[in-house]
Design a protein around this motif. Sequence first.
Motif, PDB file in Angstrom:
ATOM      1  N   ASN A   1       4.121  -0.653  21.799  1.00  0.00           N
ATOM      2  CA  ASN A   1       4.266   0.174  20.482  1.00  0.00           C
ATOM      3  C   ASN A   1       4.079  -0.419  19.440  1.00  0.00           C
ATOM      4  N   ALA A   2       4.053  -1.950  19.256  1.00  0.00           N
ATOM      5  CA  ALA A   2       3.827  -2.593  18.067  1.00  0.00           C
ATOM      6  C   ALA A   2       2.869  -2.581  17.377  1.00  0.00           C
ATOM      7  N   ALA A   3       1.590  -2.653  17.848  1.00  0.00           N
ATOM      8  CA  ALA A   3       0.241  -2.393  17.182  1.00  0.00           C
ATOM      9  C   ALA A   3       0.202  -1.002  16.331  1.00  0.00           C
ATOM     10  N   PRO A   4       0.415  -0.303  17.138  1.00  0.00           N
ATOM     11  CA  PRO A   4       0.173   1.152  16.416  1.00  0.00           C
ATOM     12  C   PRO A   4       1.243   1.458  15.224  1.00  0.00           C
ATOM     13  N   ASN A   5       2.523   1.078  15.511  1.00  0.00           N
ATOM     14  CA  ASN A   5       3.829   1.109  14.442  1.00  0.00           C
ATOM     15  C   ASN A   5       3.283   0.280  13.325  1.00  0.00           C
ATOM     16  N   ILE A   6       2.506  -0.980  13.466  1.00  0.00           N
ATOM     17  CA  ILE A   6       2.165  -1.811  12.073  1.00  0.00           C
ATOM     18  C   ILE A   6       1.188  -1.118  11.471  1.00  0.00           C
ATOM     19  N   VAL A   7       0.233  -0.408  12.186  1.00  0.00           N
ATOM     20  CA  VAL A   7      -0.819   0.263  11.574  1.00  0.00           C
ATOM     21  C   VAL A   7      -0.248   1.519  10.598  1.00  0.00           C
ATOM     22  N   GLN A   8       0.717   2.239  11.423  1.00  0.00           N
ATOM     23  CA  GLN A   8       1.353   3.329  10.689  1.00  0.00           C
ATOM     24  C   GLN A   8       2.092   2.893   9.507  1.00  0.00           C
ATOM     25  N   ASN A   9       2.931   1.914   9.430  1.00  0.00           N
ATOM     26  CA  ASN A   9       3.623   1.392   8.237  1.00  0.00           C
ATOM     27  C   ASN A   9       2.747   0.837   7.084  1.00  0.00           C
ATOM     28  N   ILE A  10       1.617   0.314   7.429  1.00  0.00           N
ATOM     29  CA  ILE A  10       0.686  -0.244   6.540  1.00  0.00           C
ATOM     30  C   ILE A  10      -0.085   1.150   5.847  1.00  0.00           C
ATOM     31  N   GLN A  11      -0.405   2.078   6.501  1.00  0.00           N
ATOM     32  CA  GLN A  11      -0.917   3.291   6.085  1.00  0.00           C
ATOM     33  C   GLN A  11       0.109   3.879   5.138  1.00  0.00           C
ATOM     34  N   LEU A  12       1.440   3.944   5.672  1.00  0.00           N
ATOM     35  CA  LEU A  12       2.465   4.723   4.856  1.00  0.00           C
ATOM     36  C   LEU A  12       2.612   4.109   3.499  1.00  0.00           C
ATOM     37  N   ALA A  13       2.795   2.660   3.611  1.00  0.00           N
ATOM     38  CA  ALA A  13       2.897   1.827   2.219  1.00  0.00           C
ATOM     39  C   ALA A  13       1.709   2.253   1.281  1.00  0.00           C
ATOM     40  N   ASN A  14       0.501   2.319   1.926  1.00  0.00           N
ATOM     41  CA  ASN A  14      -0.667   2.611   1.004  1.00  0.00           C
ATOM     42  C   ASN A  14      -0.360   4.163   0.221  1.00  0.00           C
ATOM     43  N   LYS A  15       0.104   5.087   1.324  1.00  0.00           N
ATOM     44  CA  LYS A  15       0.171   6.425   0.845  1.00  0.00           C
ATOM     45  C   LYS A  15       1.191   6.448  -0.278  1.00  0.00           C
ATOM     46  N   GLN A  16       2.345   5.847  -0.077  1.00  0.00           N
ATOM     47  CA  GLN A  16       3.462   6.063  -1.050  1.00  0.00           C
ATOM     48  C   GLN A  16       3.238   5.231  -2.486  1.00  0.00           C
ATOM     49  N   LYS A  17       2.415   4.023  -2.316  1.00  0.00           N
ATOM     50  CA  LYS A  17       1.935   3.372  -3.423  1.00  0.00           C
ATOM     51  C   LYS A  17       3.061   2.864  -4.537  1.00  0.00           C
ATOM     52  N   LEU A  18       4.143   2.437  -3.752  1.00  0.00           N
ATOM     53  CA  LEU A  18       5.314   1.790  -4.166  1.00  0.00           C
ATOM     54  C   LEU A  18       5.301   0.477  -4.474  1.00  0.00           C
TER      55      LEU A  18
ATOM     56  N   PHE B   1     -14.148  -9.925  -0.057  1.00  0.00           N
ATOM     57  CA  PHE B   1     -13.339  -8.546   0.216  1.00  0.00           C
ATOM     58  C   PHE B   1     -11.630  -9.183   0.067  1.00  0.00           C
ATOM     59  N   LYS B   2     -11.485 -10.282  -0.299  1.00  0.00           N
ATOM     60  CA  LYS B   2      -9.935 -10.794  -0.406  1.00  0.00           C
ATOM     61  C   LYS B   2      -9.584 -10.274  -1.784  1.00  0.00           C
ATOM     62  N   GLN B   3      -8.531  -9.488  -1.763  1.00  0.00           N
ATOM     63  CA  GLN B   3      -7.787  -9.110  -3.165  1.00  0.00           C
ATOM     64  C   GLN B   3      -6.806 -10.069  -3.704  1.00  0.00           C
ATOM     65  N   PRO B   4      -6.996 -10.255  -4.986  1.00  0.00           N
ATOM     66  CA  PRO B   4      -5.877 -11.056  -5.549  1.00  0.00           C
ATOM     67  C   PRO B   4      -4.508 -10.807  -5.394  1.00  0.00           C
ATOM     68  N   ILE B   5      -3.601 -11.619  -5.285  1.00  0.00           N
ATOM     69  CA  ILE B   5      -2.018 -11.381  -5.138  1.00  0.00           C
ATOM     70  C   ILE B   5      -1.581 -11.256  -6.565  1.00  0.00           C
ATOM     71  N   PRO B   6      -0.830 -10.163  -7.155  1.00  0.00           N
ATOM     72  CA  PRO B   6      -0.353 -10.350  -8.532  1.00  0.00           C
ATOM     73  C   PRO B   6       0.654 -11.419  -8.630  1.00  0.00           C
ATOM     74  N   LYS B   7       0.518 -11.976  -9.919  1.00  0.00           N
ATOM     75  CA  LYS B   7       1.229 -12.950 -10.265  1.00  0.00           C
ATOM     76  C   LYS B   7       2.768 -12.689 -10.554  1.00  0.00           C
ATOM     77  N   PHE B   8       2.896 -11.412 -10.950  1.00  0.00           N
ATOM     78  CA  PHE B   8       4.247 -11.021 -11.410  1.00  0.00           C
ATOM     79  C   PHE B   8       4.566  -9.646 -10.654  1.00  0.00           C
ATOM     80  N   PRO B   9       4.725  -9.268  -9.385  1.00  0.00           N
ATOM     81  CA  PRO B   9       4.825  -8.133  -8.728  1.00  0.00           C
ATOM     82  C   PRO B   9       6.107  -7.482  -9.235  1.00  0.00           C
ATOM     83  N   LYS B  10       6.242  -6.151  -9.205  1.00  0.00           N
ATOM     84  CA  LYS B  10       7.499  -5.216  -9.438  1.00  0.00           C
ATOM     85  C   LYS B  10       8.101  -4.994  -8.307  1.00  0.00           C
ATOM     86  N   THR B  11       7.233  -4.549  -7.294  1.00  0.00           N
ATOM     87  CA  THR B  11       8.027  -4.290  -6.056  1.00  0.00           C
ATOM     88  C   THR B  11       7.063  -4.981  -4.837  1.00  0.00           C
TER      89      THR B  11
END
Length: 448
Positions: A179-196, A130-140
Motif C-alpha cells: 500500500n506504500a506506493a498508492p499512499n505516497i501518490v495520494q499524499n503528493i496529490q493532496l499537498a498539491n491540492k491544499q497548496k500549503l 523540467f526540474k523546478q528550483p527549490i525556494p531559498k526561503f520557504p515559509k512552509t
Amino acid sequence: MTSSSYLTVKALTKYIKRKFDADPHLREVYVKGELSNVKIHTSGHIYFTLKDDTARITAAMFRMNASKLKFRPEEGMQVFIRGEVSVYEASGVYQLYAHSMEPDGVGGLFVAFNQLKERLNKEGLFNPNFKQPIPKFPKTVGVLTATTGAAIRDICTTITRRYPLAEIVIYPTIVQGENAAPNIVQNIQLANKQKLCDVLIVGRGGGSIEDLWAFNEEIVARAIFESRIPIISAVGHETDTTIADFVADLRAPTPTAAAELAVPNQHELVQRILQNRSQLHQMVSSKLAYERSRLTKLQKAYPLATPERLYRPFTERLIQMDIQLGRASQLFLMKKSAELQKLDTAIKLHSPKNDIQFYSKQLEQTTNSLTRSIMTVLNKKKDSYLSAIRTLEALNPLAIMSRGYSVSYKNNKVIKSISQIEKGEEISIHYHDGEAQATITKIMDKGE
C-alpha cells in the motif's frame, strides 16, 4: 476391431494429460533457459517459449502470477522458472505453466529498476529542463514520510535548528509494503491540492531494495514529475538510489541532508547579513570620503573663488543683444507705419459708397428679371395641369357611367362577352353610384 474399440482424440488427450498431472516430478519443476516469442496479453497473461541450444518448450504465466513480477520479461532474457508441466488439451501440446520467474545472474527487482529507469528516461522524466528550483526561503515545508522512525525526527529537528521561521506540515505516509506506493501518490496529490507548502520532502530511512521498492514504482515517479510543488527526494542512505531520486527536482543522500537542502541556515544568514552590513558601511564611508575630497577641490578651484568672472561674458552679451533688439523694434515700427499710410491713401481713393450704389442697382435688376422668369414658368405649368385634368375627366369611366352606363363583373373580372357567362350564374353590376347583384335568366345573341 469394431469402431467402438478406437479412442477419440479428446479421450486420448485427456488420458495423456492425466498421466502428466499424476507425475509428482512434473508438478513442481525448476527450469532455466532463454525467453523467446514473448507476448504479454492485454488480459495480463504472458505467453512465451523457453529454449536452450537443443530444445524448446511453450510456456504460459497467468495473470495472477504475472502481476507479482517486478520486471518485464523480454526477448533473449535468461531466466529461472518454477512451475509445472501439463498438457493443453485444445492443441494436444504439453507446455510449462510458470508460477514464478527470476532473471539469471541478477535479481528481478534490479532488472525491473533498470527497465523502468530506461523507459522513463526516454520519456523525459529525468530531463533537467523540467526540474523546478527549490525556494531559498520557504515559509512552509511539507514532509511525506512515516510518522515513526528516525527519518521524521531527523528532518523536523534539522529544519527547526537551521531555520525556525519555516512551518512544518507532516503528511503521515506508508513507505513500505504493497500500500506504500498508492499512499505516497495520494499524499503528493493532496499537498498539491491544499497548496500549503513551498517545498516537499519525500522519503524514508534506509533499508533493503525490497524495503525501498515503493519509491521505484512508476506511479510514484509520475506523481513526483507532475507535482507543481518542488520535491526533494530523500530515500535511504547515501548509497541507495531509487527512481524517485532521478525524477525529483533535487536529490538528497539522506533525510537529514534533505532538510538541510530545503531550508537555509539561520546562523549563516545572520553572518551574511552582518558581513553585508559591514561591507555596505565601508562602501558608504569610502564614497563619502571621495565625494568630500572632490567638494574640497572644487571649492578651492580658481573659477569658484571669483564666480563673477564666470558669468561676466554672458552679461555683456545680454546687454549687447538688448541694444540690438531696441534698434530692430524701431525699424519694424517705422516700416509698418509707412505701410499703414499707403493703405489709408488707397482706401480714400476708392470710396465704398459708389461701389455699394452700383451693386445695389445690379441686385434690383437681377431680382426683377428672376421674378418675371418664375411667373412665366408657373403660368406654363398651370396651363399644362389644367389640360391634363380635362383629359383625365374625359377618360374617366365613372363620368361615362353617370350618363347611364354600367359595368358587369364575374368573379371580380369584367364581362366583355356573353361567352363568359351562363344561365343561372350570379354576376355583379357596378353603377357610378353603387353596385347590384343579378342572376342570369336568359342569354340572347345579337343574331337572334
